[in-house]
Write an enzyme that holds these catalytic residues in place. Structure first.
Site, short mmCIF file in Angstrom:
data_model
loop_
_atom_site.label_atom_id
_atom_site.label_comp_id
_atom_site.label_asym_id
_atom_site.label_seq_id
_atom_site.Cartn_x
_atom_site.Cartn_y
_atom_site.Cartn_z
N LYS A 203 -35.21 4.43 -22.19
CA LYS A 203 -36.31 4.84 -23.13
C LYS A 203 -36.99 3.61 -22.66
O LYS A 203 -38.44 3.94 -22.80
CB LYS A 203 -35.34 3.93 -24.30
CG LYS A 203 -35.71 3.65 -25.32
CD LYS A 203 -36.62 4.05 -26.33
CE LYS A 203 -37.80 3.59 -26.65
NZ LYS A 203 -38.45 4.30 -28.20
N CYS A 257 -44.44 -0.50 -29.11
CA CYS A 257 -43.95 0.16 -27.67
C CYS A 257 -44.06 -0.07 -26.69
O CYS A 257 -43.50 -0.66 -25.90
CB CYS A 257 -43.56 1.69 -28.45
SG CYS A 257 -42.58 2.03 -29.92
N1 SAJ Z 1 -53.65 5.03 -25.43
C1 SAJ Z 1 -54.63 4.94 -24.89
N2 SAJ Z 1 -54.36 6.34 -23.88
C2 SAJ Z 1 -54.02 7.47 -23.84
C3 SAJ Z 1 -52.92 7.33 -24.80
C4 SAJ Z 1 -52.44 6.09 -25.63
O1 SAJ Z 1 -55.67 3.98 -24.75
O2 SAJ Z 1 -54.32 8.55 -23.11
C5 SAJ Z 1 -53.52 3.79 -26.20
C6 SAJ Z 1 -53.20 4.32 -28.02
O3 SAJ Z 1 -54.61 3.88 -28.22
C7 SAJ Z 1 -52.17 2.95 -28.00
C8 SAJ Z 1 -51.41 3.26 -26.89
O4 SAJ Z 1 -52.14 3.46 -25.63
O5 SAJ Z 1 -52.72 1.95 -28.57
C9 SAJ Z 1 -49.73 4.11 -27.54
O6 SAJ Z 1 -49.84 5.04 -28.34
P1 SAJ Z 1 -49.26 6.11 -27.83
O7 SAJ Z 1 -49.35 7.01 -28.53
O8 SAJ Z 1 -49.38 6.58 -26.73
O9 SAJ Z 1 -47.71 6.01 -28.27
P2 SAJ Z 1 -47.48 5.24 -29.29
O10 SAJ Z 1 -46.96 3.60 -28.72
O11 SAJ Z 1 -47.68 5.31 -30.40
O12 SAJ Z 1 -45.93 5.77 -28.94
C10 SAJ Z 1 -44.43 5.72 -28.48
C11 SAJ Z 1 -44.18 7.05 -27.53
N3 SAJ Z 1 -43.46 6.74 -26.43
C12 SAJ Z 1 -43.97 7.81 -25.53
O13 SAJ Z 1 -45.29 8.88 -25.49
C13 SAJ Z 1 -43.81 7.37 -23.83
C14 SAJ Z 1 -42.99 7.47 -28.72
O14 SAJ Z 1 -42.86 8.41 -27.74
C15 SAJ Z 1 -42.00 6.06 -28.81
O15 SAJ Z 1 -40.80 6.37 -29.67
C16 SAJ Z 1 -42.77 5.07 -28.87
O16 SAJ Z 1 -43.68 4.82 -27.83
C17 SAJ Z 1 -41.40 3.63 -28.83
O17 SAJ Z 1 -40.93 3.56 -30.35
O18 SAJ Z 1 -41.22 3.34 -28.11
#
Ligand code: SAJ
Length: 408
Positions: A203, A257
């Site tokens: 995880k 996360c």
């Molecule tokens: N972000 C970027 N560039 C990208 C993708 C995301 O800057 O290309 C930023 C987003 O704007 C945000 C952050 O990263 O600020 C995180 O966003 P996210 O959409 O990537 O992920 P989370 O935090 O909403 O959810 C994550 C997910 N983990 C993965 O994709 C590996 C989700 O599946 C998990 O369940 C969650 O963390 C968790 O609870 O751990």
């Protein structure tokens, strides 16, 4: 039929309890927050999430109950917060320990406790097992511990609950099969049974993997800015290679996360986590990069007054109302450190005032500012481009198609 008692009715626990109830299982959702339980009992949903209303209605039809009390049964799912301590970036297991103790007070003699909350590798052995062994022995109960970390992404939770594959960490295969049969009532993805330590570790590294990949995109954005190249065009071209898939740069990484979990590894393995630490630092540096871009635009246009700058978006990403660790909050904190204040803020999803100079009305916000900084790519702003094309726009999410918009 066994009743499942889901403990913690937040972003993970609530959808999980609803989907279990929809699948026909008997579910009691417990939260110590009386106000939240009352809201749920009234049929209201405490946060926005695509598809949650329908799920809620189905669960109500199937007689889900909400309560502040723990329920006497033999199956518990814990989805309580696991905050981290900002001073040493280590996980704070207090909520999980408290919930386990509360379960022990009421549970049947032979019970399963499934922990869904994200925990750092080793947490179960270090903090949870001793509680179970000491108090469980005193009370004469036999507890089977399970770690089934959640994986759903805010904004697409309901779909992912059903379609993502799952990990079930257990001490013994029979318990694994039993838990698997419960998750397979709603989960169409593969369900992998493994040991607890591997479940904890997998995880945390899933989120670390994403953090590192975002950091790479962010570093590219900085390199390209330095030499005036178009990072989006370059990523787009590179991604046409069959084995390249670069993510998108942005104003930082927020949420509870991805910006948190990698620290657990850094905290526990300080000598072995160079790449992970560097990635964290790059992502944490992005709000400062945005500030520098704002300063450049202010200079170019002879704008000396910071209160003419408006930040659009307080949430940590698009189309959610969750502001935890959001890049905008990180940026405002940086500004505070430099005694700069007065920047205006607006987010259509955030209905409570949580920062200074926060507007509740988009038009009022626009009337007050000259530079609009898009920090979050909510659909709302995409539908409002006509209103903003007369402003100076710094688009950190690369969503504006108008030529004059400044980019990261
Ligand atoms: N972000 C970027 N560039 C990208 C993708 C995301 O800057 O290309 C930023 C987003 O704007 C945000 C952050 O990263 O600020 C995180 O966003 P996210 O959409 O990537 O992920 P989370 O935090 O909403 O959810 C994550 C997910 N983990 C993965 O994709 C590996 C989700 O599946 C998990 O369940 C969650 O963390 C968790 O609870 O751990």
């Amino acid at each position: 039929m066994t009743t499942i008692n889901v403990i913690g009715l937040g972003y993970i626990g609530l959808p999980t309890s609803l989907i279990l109830a929809k699948a026909g299982l008997k579910v009691v959702g417990t939260d110590y927050n009386k106000e939240l339980v009352n809201i749920l009992k009234k049929g209201e949903i405490p946060f926005e999430e695509k598809g949650i209303e329908n799920l809620f209605n189905d669960a109500i039809k199937n007689k889900i109950e909400f309560s502040t009390n723990y329920y006497k049964t033999n199956m518990y799912i814990l989805a309580v917060p696991t905050p981290y301590l900002s001073e040493n970036k280590k996980l704070d297991p207090t909520y999980v320990i408290t919930a386990v103790n509360n379960v022990l007070d009421v549970c049947e003699k032979d019970s399963i406790i499934i922990i869904e909350s994200t925990i750092s590798p080793g947490t179960i052995d270090k903090y949870i097992r001793p509680v179970i062994e000491d108090r469980g022995l005193q009370l004469g109960v036999n507890i089977h511990l399970v770690h089934a970390p959640e994986r759903i992404i805010p904004g697409n939770m309901i779909f992912e609950l059903e379609h993502n594959s799952r990990t079930i960490g257990v001490d013994n295969q029979n318990i694994g099969e039993k838990v698997k049969s419960i998750y397979s009532t709603f989960c169409k993805g593969e369900i992998v049974i493994t040991d607890i330590r591997s479940a904890e570790m997998s995880k945390v590294i899933e989120n670390t993997y994403r953090d590192i990949n975002i950091a790479f995109a962010n570093e590219l954005a900085k390199i390209c800015r330095h030499d005036n190249m178009d990072v989006y065009e370059i990523i787009n071209i590179a991604n046409k290679h069959p084995r390249v898939n670069i993510l998108q740069p942005g104003p930082g990484v927020g949420g509870h996360c991805i910006s948190v979990d990698p620290w657990f590894l850094v905290g526990d393995y300080p000598d072995l986590t160079n790449l992970i630490l560097t990635a964290r630092k790059i992502n944490d540096s992005m709000p400062r990069h945005v500030l520098r871009r704002i300063r450049d635009i202010m200079r170019e246009h002879n704008i000396g007054d910071i209160s003419k700058v408006g930040l659009y978006g307080l949430a940590y990403k698009e189309n959610v109302d969750d502001t935890r660790e959001s890049p905008t909050l990180q940026l405002l904190e940086r500004m505070d450190e430099h005694l700069a204040s007065g920047v205006k803020v607006f987010d259509p999803f955030v209905k409570e005032r949580i920062v200074d100079h926060q507007f509740m009305n988009f038009d009022d916000f626009l009337n007050e500012i000259e530079i609009l900084v898009i920090m979050v790519g909510h659909d709302h702003i995409k539908q409002s481009f006509k209103k903003i094309n007369k402003k100076l726009v710094l688009d950190t999410k690369n969503i504006c198609d108008f030529e004059e918009a400044y980019k990261l």
